[in-house]
Write a protein that holds these residues in place. Structure first.
Motif, mmCIF file in Angstrom:
data_model
loop_
_atom_site.group_PDB
_atom_site.id
_atom_site.type_symbol
_atom_site.label_atom_id
_atom_site.label_comp_id
_atom_site.label_asym_id
_atom_site.label_seq_id
_atom_site.Cartn_x
_atom_site.Cartn_y
_atom_site.Cartn_z
ATOM 1 N N TYR A 22 0.880 -1.160 0.000
ATOM 2 C CA TYR A 22 0.000 0.000 0.000
ATOM 3 C C TYR A 22 0.921 1.213 0.000
ATOM 4 C CZ TYR A 22 -3.649 3.305 1.194
ATOM 5 O OH TYR A 22 -4.500 4.365 1.157
ATOM 6 N N GLU A 49 -2.234 -2.449 4.205
ATOM 7 C CA GLU A 49 -1.010 -3.215 4.395
ATOM 8 C C GLU A 49 -1.266 -4.609 4.958
ATOM 9 O OE1 GLU A 49 -1.599 -0.145 5.439
ATOM 10 O OE2 GLU A 49 -0.010 1.188 4.721
ATOM 11 N N VAL A 73 4.410 2.831 9.465
ATOM 12 C CA VAL A 73 3.124 2.696 10.164
ATOM 13 C C VAL A 73 2.229 1.631 9.538
ATOM 14 C CG1 VAL A 73 2.991 4.924 11.335
ATOM 15 C CG2 VAL A 73 2.368 4.779 8.930
ATOM 16 N N GLN A 108 3.066 10.311 10.293
ATOM 17 C CA GLN A 108 2.430 10.810 11.520
ATOM 18 C C GLN A 108 3.256 10.509 12.764
ATOM 19 O OE1 GLN A 108 1.166 8.563 9.352
ATOM 20 N NE2 GLN A 108 -0.301 7.184 10.293
ATOM 21 N N ILE A 359 -5.881 11.059 7.274
ATOM 22 C CA ILE A 359 -4.575 11.283 6.659
ATOM 23 C C ILE A 359 -4.680 11.281 5.141
ATOM 24 C CG2 ILE A 359 -2.183 10.561 6.606
ATOM 25 C CD1 ILE A 359 -2.330 9.692 9.322
ATOM 26 N N GLY A 360 -4.229 12.370 4.547
ATOM 27 C CA GLY A 360 -4.267 12.531 3.099
ATOM 28 C C GLY A 360 -3.948 13.985 2.817
ATOM 29 N N THR A 409 -8.295 6.404 1.883
ATOM 30 C CA THR A 409 -8.275 6.100 3.320
ATOM 31 C C THR A 409 -9.570 5.414 3.748
ATOM 32 O OG1 THR A 409 -6.780 7.936 3.685
ATOM 33 C CG2 THR A 409 -7.942 7.119 5.607
HETATM 34 C C1 TPP Z 1 -0.939 3.021 7.644
HETATM 35 C C2 TPP Z 1 -0.532 4.043 6.647
HETATM 36 N N1 TPP Z 1 -0.281 3.665 5.384
HETATM 37 C C3 TPP Z 1 0.082 4.577 4.461
HETATM 38 C C4 TPP Z 1 0.202 5.897 4.804
HETATM 39 C C5 TPP Z 1 0.646 6.909 3.766
HETATM 40 N N2 TPP Z 1 -0.499 7.742 3.356
HETATM 41 C C6 TPP Z 1 -0.703 8.947 3.869
HETATM 42 S S1 TPP Z 1 -2.146 9.586 3.365
HETATM 43 C C7 TPP Z 1 -2.508 8.296 2.418
HETATM 44 C C8 TPP Z 1 -3.792 8.165 1.638
HETATM 45 C C9 TPP Z 1 -4.241 9.410 1.001
HETATM 46 O O1 TPP Z 1 -5.271 9.136 0.121
HETATM 47 P P1 TPP Z 1 -6.730 9.693 0.305
HETATM 48 O O2 TPP Z 1 -7.299 9.316 1.616
HETATM 49 O O3 TPP Z 1 -7.529 9.304 -0.867
HETATM 50 O O4 TPP Z 1 -6.519 11.269 0.345
HETATM 51 P P2 TPP Z 1 -5.865 12.252 -0.735
HETATM 52 O O5 TPP Z 1 -4.424 12.365 -0.425
HETATM 53 O O6 TPP Z 1 -6.164 11.711 -2.093
HETATM 54 O O7 TPP Z 1 -6.543 13.543 -0.490
HETATM 55 C C10 TPP Z 1 -1.494 7.376 2.494
HETATM 56 C C11 TPP Z 1 -1.474 6.152 1.726
HETATM 57 C C12 TPP Z 1 -0.050 6.247 6.142
HETATM 58 N N3 TPP Z 1 0.081 7.492 6.567
HETATM 59 N N4 TPP Z 1 -0.423 5.316 7.030
#
Ligand code: TPP
Length: 579
Positions: A22, A49, A73, A108, A359-360, A409
């Motif tokens: 992932y 993951e 993470v 984070q 998180i995004g 997410t």
């Molecule tokens: C457990 C974990 N896996 C991976 C990540 C890395 N990561 C941070 S945000 C994210 C996803 C973001 O995608 P989305 O929720 O669609 O939001 P966008 O960035 O498209 O706005 C990922 C994979 C993380 N922080 N924690």
């Protein structure tokens, strides 16, 4: 090659048949490289993951060499299968790549995943450059099969992303056939079988420790001097940069440790340092052997190390470099011009709601100028935190909060939280920001984006239907560029006595190639009308720039950035912005 490219190539040359992961910085490019360059490996983005490791373990059980790749993470999710995979062992070699992020460049937290190896009682390899990333990936599969164990390969951001020369060795052609396994004592972890497997693990650990003592990448380079250093990973490079002549024991298999080698090296020094990033992982193990070392009392246990820090820690001063007092301007990360999230966060802030974030890219809304997110914990937590708050707040307060989560997410770990709300009679309003991609980590595909990691078209998992199937009766859709619609729908939904989901669907502005998103012509500000009220700046779009003209502060639009989304037109009460 970068460390990540070297791992991908190492996996290919090791004859890997299955790779899953992932996205997550700094690990993402491992799978991207496998998918792009080594097309005969089956490779996928898994929804999360845990799924990636479980699927990889299935491939291993059937006899293929398999790899699961993730950021640090991510291993927290995959920890459940990991702990018991240590018991079952493998059939085809199984390697877990964890890319840790000391310094928290894009994470984070900065947890030190070396602890997972000791926790699960499985071997741990730590490369110090791209050559070792390549070599150790290949070796990890050998070790996995030889000792019947999953192996962790741990990189850190500097190893994953730095480039160095790699000399490639002859690829391994596997002649092992895949087949349906038939070994329930090994693969069915009910108590009676698991007890026996635990005994096997303890013996395996002893054998691995002997192996570690003889592992040629655990080595020391000279032994003459009063000071000695034990180190691993990227810290080894910093140590070599600072003190070329001091004896160094470089550890590459850092669990289980080469106890005899360490004891042999440690003899005769006046001072023995352990230089490692983050936790005193090596230090504590070495102290437990009764060896007196200096570690975290001199070397920081948070943040990244660098040669200057090490020089100061070892010698009390910097000899090589002067302190650099350059003050660079602080640039906070911001959302893109025309991002479909801008209007949502502008509205949430205007309504004064508590926003349980996730998180995004949207996490950036916690910062100025948006200031619209009030909590962020880990992927998927926002929905649950909002629900937990709702359950203990007074009736009137319950309407004052929402959860916000991205599409990737939500599919990763948001679904179960929403299920909790429905099942336990919550009323939380969840806003799903669906931009058809995993934008934050570089726009990777996910189960509802319509494409696989290899770029093939596939079924799109329907997020609205998932919500309905979970029992959410109010699933609303909004246009994120219509501010009044956003506001009205949010107000309606937070006042319901049942759960609701609001889906804001509009592609990420950087996703042009995969969607029919059309960039509109840039907007302009008529400076003869602009009165400098700055109301438009509240939307937080980086295309809007404050300028000085005739001693007046006004706003202009940077036409290189503006994509004509029109959001700012809504905020200009005097009509100074037009297309
Ligand atoms: C457990 C974990 N896996 C991976 C990540 C890395 N990561 C941070 S945000 C994210 C996803 C973001 O995608 P989305 O929720 O669609 O939001 P966008 O960035 O498209 O706005 C990922 C994979 C993380 N922080 N924690």
């Amino acid at each position: 090659m970068s460390g990540n490219e070297a791992i991908a190539k190492g996996a290919y040359d090791a004859g890997v048949g299955f790779a899953a992961g992932y996205p997550g910085t700094p690990s993402t490019e491992i799978l991207e490289n496998i998918a792009k360059r080594y097309i005969d490996i089956y490779a996928e983005w898994s929804p999360n993951e845990k799924v990636a490791l479980e699927a990889a373990s299935g491939a291993s059980m059937a006899g293929a060499r398999a790899l699961a790749s993730m950021k640090h993470v991510g291993l927290n999710l995959a920890a459940d299968p990991l702990m018991t995979l240590s018991y079952t062992g493998v059939n085809g070699g199984l390697v877990i790549i964890t890319a840790d992020d000391p310094g928290i460049h894009s994470s984070q937290n900065e947890q030190d995943n070396r602890h997972y190896a000791r926790f699960a009682k499985i071997p741990l390899l730590e490369p110090s450059d791209s050559q070792e990333a390549y070599d150790f990936t290949r070796l990890a599969f050998e070790i996995s099969e030889r000792f019947d164990t999953p192996v962790i390969l741990r990189t850190t951001t500097r190893i994953s992303h730095s480039k160095s020369l790699v000399s490639i060795k002859k690829p391994k052609r596997l002649n092992k056939e895949t087949a349906i396994p038939n070994n329930i004592e090994k693969f069915v972890m009910i108590p009676s079988y698991a007890r026996e497997r635990h005994r096997i693990i303890e013996t395996r650990l002893k054998r691995l420790q002997n192996f570690s003592d003889r592992f040629r990448y655990n080595r020391y380079e000279n032994k003459k001097g009063k000071i000695g250093i034990i180190t691993s990973g990227v810290a080894y490079q910093y140590v070599k940069e600072v003190c070329r002549d001091i004896p160094v024991l470089k550890l590459s298999m850092t669990y289980p440790l080469p106890v005899n080698l360490i004891k042999k090296f440690a003899k005769g020094f006046k001072k023995l340092y352990v230089v490692e990033e983050l936790d005193p992982f090596l230090e504590n193990e070495i102290k437990a052997l009764g060896i007196n070392v200096i570690g975290k009392e001199n070397i920081p246990s948070s943040g990244e190390l660098n040669p200057d820090i090490i020089e100061e820690a070892l010698f009390g001063k910097r000899k090589r470099t002067k302190k650099n007092n350059l003050k660079l301007p602080v640039r906070t990360p911001i959302m893109c011009a025309g991002c479909p999230y801008l209007g949502i966060f502008h509205t949430l802030k205007k309504l004064g709601l508590f926003v349980a974030g996730d998180i995004g890219c949207y996490t950036l809304a916690a910062l100025s100028p948006y200031n619209a997110i009030d909590s962020t914990l880990c992927m998927g937590a926002g929905i649950c935190q909002a629900f937990g708050m709702e359950k203990v707040l007074k009736e009137e307060e319950r309407k004052k909060l929402v959860a916000v989560i991205g599409d990737s997410t939500f599919l990763h770990s948001g679904i179960t939280g929403l299920m909790d709300i429905v099942y336990n009679k919550g009323i939380t309003t969840v806003i799903i920001l669906d931009n058809s991609t995993t934008a934050m980590t570089g726009r990777q595909d996910h189960p509802s984006s319509g494409f696989t990691l290899k770029g093939e078209e596939t079924k799109e998992v329907n997020i609205a239907e998932i919500c309905s199937a979970l029992g959410v009766e109010r699933v609303r859709h909004i246009n994120p560029f219509n501010l009044s619609e956003i506001e009205n729908v949010i107000l309606e939904e937070i006042n319901q006595k049942q759960p609701s989901v609001i889906i804001s669907k509009s592609p990420c502005v950087l996703l042009k190639h995969k969607t029919n998103f059309q960039r509109q012509p840039s907007l302009i500000v008529d400076l003869s009308l602009c009165n400098g009220c700055m109301a438009c700046l509240k939307i937080g779009c980086p295309a809007l720039e404050r300028i000085e003209k005739d001693n007046l502060s006004l706003v202009a639009i940077n036409t290189m950035l503006c994509n004509g989304c029109g959001l700012c037109i809504n905020l200009c009460s005097i009509g100074a912005i037009s297309s």
